[in-house]
Design a protein around this motif. Structure first.
Motif, PDB file in Angstrom:
ATOM      1  N   GLN A  66      23.824 -34.843  11.852  1.00 48.10           N
ATOM      2  CA  GLN A  66      25.094 -35.161  11.199  1.00 48.10           C
ATOM      3  C   GLN A  66      25.533 -36.589  11.474  1.00 48.10           C
ATOM      4  O   GLN A  66      26.177 -37.213  10.638  1.00 48.10           O
ATOM      5  CB  GLN A  66      26.187 -34.184  11.659  1.00 48.10           C
ATOM      6  CG  GLN A  66      26.001 -32.784  11.131  1.00 48.10           C
ATOM      7  CD  GLN A  66      26.977 -31.803  11.750  1.00 48.10           C
ATOM      8  OE1 GLN A  66      27.662 -32.106  12.710  1.00 48.10           O
ATOM      9  NE2 GLN A  66      27.041 -30.611  11.178  1.00 48.10           N
ATOM     10  N   THR A  67      25.186 -37.121  12.636  1.00 46.11           N
ATOM     11  CA  THR A  67      25.614 -38.476  12.977  1.00 46.11           C
ATOM     12  C   THR A  67      24.515 -39.517  12.775  1.00 46.11           C
ATOM     13  O   THR A  67      24.703 -40.674  13.118  1.00 46.11           O
ATOM     14  CB  THR A  67      26.098 -38.522  14.446  1.00 46.11           C
ATOM     15  OG1 THR A  67      25.033 -38.106  15.289  1.00 46.11           O
ATOM     16  CG2 THR A  67      27.322 -37.665  14.651  1.00 46.11           C
ATOM     17  N   GLN A  70      25.569 -42.429  10.518  1.00 48.11           N
ATOM     18  CA  GLN A  70      26.539 -43.276  11.208  1.00 48.11           C
ATOM     19  C   GLN A  70      25.845 -44.157  12.246  1.00 48.11           C
ATOM     20  O   GLN A  70      26.151 -45.334  12.384  1.00 48.11           O
ATOM     21  CB  GLN A  70      27.569 -42.371  11.874  1.00 48.11           C
ATOM     22  CG  GLN A  70      28.787 -43.051  12.377  1.00 48.11           C
ATOM     23  CD  GLN A  70      29.764 -42.029  12.953  1.00 48.11           C
ATOM     24  OE1 GLN A  70      29.385 -40.924  13.307  1.00 48.11           O
ATOM     25  NE2 GLN A  70      31.012 -42.420  13.033  1.00 48.11           N
ATOM     26  N   ALA A  71      24.893 -43.594  12.974  1.00 44.77           N
ATOM     27  CA  ALA A  71      24.168 -44.369  13.985  1.00 44.77           C
ATOM     28  C   ALA A  71      23.310 -45.442  13.338  1.00 44.77           C
ATOM     29  O   ALA A  71      23.242 -46.576  13.817  1.00 44.77           O
ATOM     30  CB  ALA A  71      23.302 -43.439  14.833  1.00 44.77           C
ATOM     31  N   ALA A  73      23.872 -46.876  10.499  1.00 45.20           N
ATOM     32  CA  ALA A  73      24.770 -47.903   9.974  1.00 45.20           C
ATOM     33  C   ALA A  73      25.205 -48.856  11.077  1.00 45.20           C
ATOM     34  O   ALA A  73      25.331 -50.061  10.859  1.00 45.20           O
ATOM     35  CB  ALA A  73      25.989 -47.258   9.326  1.00 45.20           C
ATOM     36  N   GLY A  74      25.411 -48.326  12.280  1.00 48.89           N
ATOM     37  CA  GLY A  74      25.793 -49.174  13.403  1.00 48.89           C
ATOM     38  C   GLY A  74      24.692 -50.129  13.797  1.00 48.89           C
ATOM     39  O   GLY A  74      24.940 -51.273  14.162  1.00 48.89           O
ATOM     40  N   SER A  77      24.305 -52.942  11.065  1.00 48.07           N
ATOM     41  CA  SER A  77      25.442 -53.794  10.749  1.00 48.07           C
ATOM     42  C   SER A  77      25.091 -55.248  11.056  1.00 48.07           C
ATOM     43  O   SER A  77      24.231 -55.539  11.875  1.00 48.07           O
ATOM     44  CB  SER A  77      26.673 -53.365  11.555  1.00 48.07           C
ATOM     45  OG  SER A  77      26.433 -53.566  12.919  1.00 48.07           O
TER      46      SER A  77
END
Length: 165
Positions: A66-67, A70-71, A73-74, A77
């Protein structure tokens, strides 16, 4: 071994029929109890622990999936640009905003500054370093930290410089 069995077989046959039945029943009961405690219970407990480990690992895998976006994307960046202004003034301004005053500041060329603290709250020092890294792109090159007599305070010598990207 054969003499042992023969002796107890003879004694068993000398018992009354009711006593023989009770002895067979007792031996059967003890066999079941020993079989349960020596074999079945450890197998059952191992199975239960493995099932709980499986559930815990499955929950961890689900959370990681699920994450994952998000990880990723970090990590992808855009990297922070190095601070373009005067490193000494950026460190001084950030320290003043954090209410931390170094005992000594010494420029080490254009891109580095040495700081000395005699008694500074450790968590405040870490927040200052994090803030300089995140907002200004100024990172730690060297760090020496010693504890002091006061709980939560440290004595520190730091060398901070621009992060080259």
């Amino acid at each position: 071994m054969k003499a042992f069995l023969t002796r107890y077989t003879v004694r068993f046959k000398q018992l009354k029929t009711n006593d023989q039945r009770m002895l067979v029943l007792l031996v059967s009961f003890l066999t079941v109890i020993v079989g349960y405690t020596a074999v079945w219970q450890p197998v059952f407990e191992f199975r239960e622990s493995q099932l709980s480990d499986r559930e815990r690992n499955l929950a961890l895998l689900t959370m990681m999936k699920q994450t994952e976006a998000q990880a990723r994307a970090g990590v992808q960046s855009s990297p922070m640009q190095a601070y373009e202004g005067n490193v000494l003034s950026a460190i001084t301004n950030a320290a003043n905003e954090q209410d931390i005053s170094p005992n000594r500041l010494q420029p080490e060329g254009d891109a580095s500054v040495s700081l000395w603290f005699e008694a500074v709250v450790f968590s405040d020092l870490l927040m200052l370093l994090d803030r300089l890294d995140r907002e200004q792109g100024i990172g730690v090159d060297q760090m020496v930290i010693d504890r002091t007599e006061n709980s939560g305070q440290v004595r520190a010598r730091l060398v901070l410089s621009r992060t080259l990207m």
